[in-house]
Motif scaffolding. Structure first.
Motif, PDB file in Angstrom:
ATOM      1  N   ALA A 122      -9.265   2.807  -3.049  1.00  0.00           N
ATOM      2  CA  ALA A 122      -9.611   1.505  -2.699  1.00  0.00           C
ATOM      3  C   ALA A 122     -10.971   1.129  -2.582  1.00  0.00           C
ATOM      4  O   ALA A 122     -11.629   0.235  -3.119  1.00  0.00           O
ATOM      5  CB  ALA A 122      -8.720   0.761  -1.589  1.00  0.00           C
ATOM      6  N   VAL A 130      -9.344   1.516 -12.707  1.00  0.00           N
ATOM      7  CA  VAL A 130      -8.458   0.304 -12.293  1.00  0.00           C
ATOM      8  C   VAL A 130      -7.832  -0.074 -13.708  1.00  0.00           C
ATOM      9  O   VAL A 130      -6.370  -0.095 -13.575  1.00  0.00           O
ATOM     10  CB  VAL A 130      -9.030  -0.963 -11.615  1.00  0.00           C
ATOM     11  N   ASN A 202       2.430  -3.059  -5.487  1.00  0.00           N
ATOM     12  CA  ASN A 202       1.767  -3.608  -4.392  1.00  0.00           C
ATOM     13  C   ASN A 202       0.519  -2.724  -4.177  1.00  0.00           C
ATOM     14  O   ASN A 202      -0.402  -3.076  -3.670  1.00  0.00           O
ATOM     15  CB  ASN A 202       2.613  -3.592  -3.152  1.00  0.00           C
ATOM     16  N   LYS A 205      -2.306  -3.403  -6.746  1.00  0.00           N
ATOM     17  CA  LYS A 205      -2.835  -4.528  -6.484  1.00  0.00           C
ATOM     18  C   LYS A 205      -4.060  -4.576  -5.440  1.00  0.00           C
ATOM     19  O   LYS A 205      -4.964  -5.080  -5.615  1.00  0.00           O
ATOM     20  CB  LYS A 205      -1.787  -5.730  -6.194  1.00  0.00           C
ATOM     21  N   ALA A 206      -3.717  -3.975  -4.433  1.00  0.00           N
ATOM     22  CA  ALA A 206      -4.602  -3.615  -3.110  1.00  0.00           C
ATOM     23  C   ALA A 206      -5.759  -2.777  -3.530  1.00  0.00           C
ATOM     24  O   ALA A 206      -6.889  -3.100  -3.295  1.00  0.00           O
ATOM     25  CB  ALA A 206      -3.735  -2.974  -2.011  1.00  0.00           C
ATOM     26  N   SER A 208      -6.807  -2.525  -6.777  1.00  0.00           N
ATOM     27  CA  SER A 208      -7.492  -3.048  -7.826  1.00  0.00           C
ATOM     28  C   SER A 208      -8.407  -4.205  -7.163  1.00  0.00           C
ATOM     29  O   SER A 208      -9.641  -4.481  -7.571  1.00  0.00           O
ATOM     30  CB  SER A 208      -6.612  -3.765  -8.851  1.00  0.00           C
ATOM     31  N   GLU A 209      -7.974  -4.727  -6.040  1.00  0.00           N
ATOM     32  CA  GLU A 209      -8.607  -5.765  -5.306  1.00  0.00           C
ATOM     33  C   GLU A 209      -9.851  -5.037  -4.259  1.00  0.00           C
ATOM     34  O   GLU A 209     -10.659  -5.798  -3.739  1.00  0.00           O
ATOM     35  CB  GLU A 209      -8.020  -6.755  -4.526  1.00  0.00           C
ATOM     36  N   GLY A 210      -9.931  -3.780  -4.339  1.00  0.00           N
ATOM     37  CA  GLY A 210     -10.676  -3.054  -3.416  1.00  0.00           C
ATOM     38  C   GLY A 210     -10.503  -3.115  -1.947  1.00  0.00           C
ATOM     39  O   GLY A 210     -11.275  -3.268  -1.127  1.00  0.00           O
ATOM     40  N   ASN A 211      -9.003  -3.419  -1.587  1.00  0.00           N
ATOM     41  CA  ASN A 211      -8.795  -3.701  -0.158  1.00  0.00           C
ATOM     42  C   ASN A 211      -8.175  -2.566   0.436  1.00  0.00           C
ATOM     43  O   ASN A 211      -6.950  -2.444   0.181  1.00  0.00           O
ATOM     44  CB  ASN A 211      -7.943  -4.992  -0.077  1.00  0.00           C
ATOM     45  N   GLN A 214      -5.246  -3.177   3.041  1.00  0.00           N
ATOM     46  CA  GLN A 214      -4.003  -3.432   2.423  1.00  0.00           C
ATOM     47  C   GLN A 214      -3.401  -2.204   1.475  1.00  0.00           C
ATOM     48  O   GLN A 214      -2.041  -2.328   1.622  1.00  0.00           O
ATOM     49  CB  GLN A 214      -3.939  -4.602   1.567  1.00  0.00           C
TER      50      GLN A 214
END
Length: 246
Positions: A122, A130, A202, A205-206, A208-211, A214
């Motif tokens: 992430a 990604v 899930n 998604k986390a 790809s968002e760089g989180n 999460q």
């Protein structure tokens, strides 16, 4: 006679029974008395040869089954699978073949490895990576029961590549055969894949968002679910019923 090539089992001491049985079965596998694709002696024959209870034989076979060394074919018997020598060598070195406690240790270790990988993925992912992870996820979404396992493994290995940590990637790569066995066990028992796809979505998604926070939570949830399902399967008494004398 246990096989075309006679192999002499010795009685097993009562202490550390499952550990010792697993070692003896590995000795049998390495002796050349049995080749990949061959059928192992029945539980009854192993019980008589090593003078132990059938439950202990079953526990030792469970260890080898979970590690992908043997395969139980319901209604047919237990067969030696094609061995991944690198995996098997590491497994022995790590003590993974020494009963339920050690199986739990490696399950726990895999969870920690995957969590570390997804955190770094992430933080360090690139747009191209990604996109590639998303393509694997799409294949996972449309997988059948037969090919889900391969796409599942590809997803986790891609995360390891995105983490850009050669040590973590090396460990996960060396566990491919073991992961394949575990994932197949879980999916076959469930009979469907939607629950696993949601977990992977899930995670994607986390990442790809760089989180990373999460991403870790999503991986923890995935590992928790997969682990509980795997443990349930390990603990089930699914070994073959006694076969008729031959």
């Amino acid at each position: 006679m246990l096989n075309n090539k006679e192999y002499q089992f010795e009685p097993v001491p009562k202490n550390s029974l499952v550990v010792e049985l697993t070692k003896r079965l590995l000795d049998y596998i390495f002796s050349g008395s049995i080749r990949p694709g061959d059928k192992l002696p029945t539980e009854r024959k192993l019980q008589e040869a090593m003078q132990v209870g059938r439950s202990a034989i079953r526990e030792a076979l469970k260890a080898l089954t979970v590690l992908g060394i043997v395969e139980v074919r319901q209604g047919d018997g237990t067969y030696l699978k094609k061995l991944d020598s690198a995996l098997l060598t590491q497994s022995i070195e790590w003590g993974l073949l020494l009963g339920e406690k050690h199986m739990m240790d490696i399950i726990e270790a895999r969870k920690e490895i995957e969590i570390s990988i997804v955190k770094y993925a992430a933080e360090r992912r690139t747009p191209e990576e990604v996109q590639q992870l998303g393509e694997i996820l799409e294949r996972l979404k449309h997988s059948t029961l037969d090919n889900f396992v391969e796409h599942d493994i590809a997803f986790h290995l891609k995360l390891a590549e995105m983490a850009k940590n050669t040590a973590l990637k090396g460990v996960l790569t060396s566990l491919q055969s073991l992961l394949r066995t575990w994932i197949k066990c879980v999916i076959d028992a469930a009979g469907e894949t939607s629950f696993s796809y949601v977990d992977h979505y899930n995670i994607y998604k986390a990442v790809s968002e760089g989180n990373p926070l999460q991403a870790v939570k999503a991986m923890e949830a995935h590992m928790g679910d997969a682990t509980s399902r795997l443990i349930n399967e390990i603990q089930k008494d699914e070994q073959l019923e006694a076969e008729p004398p031959v």
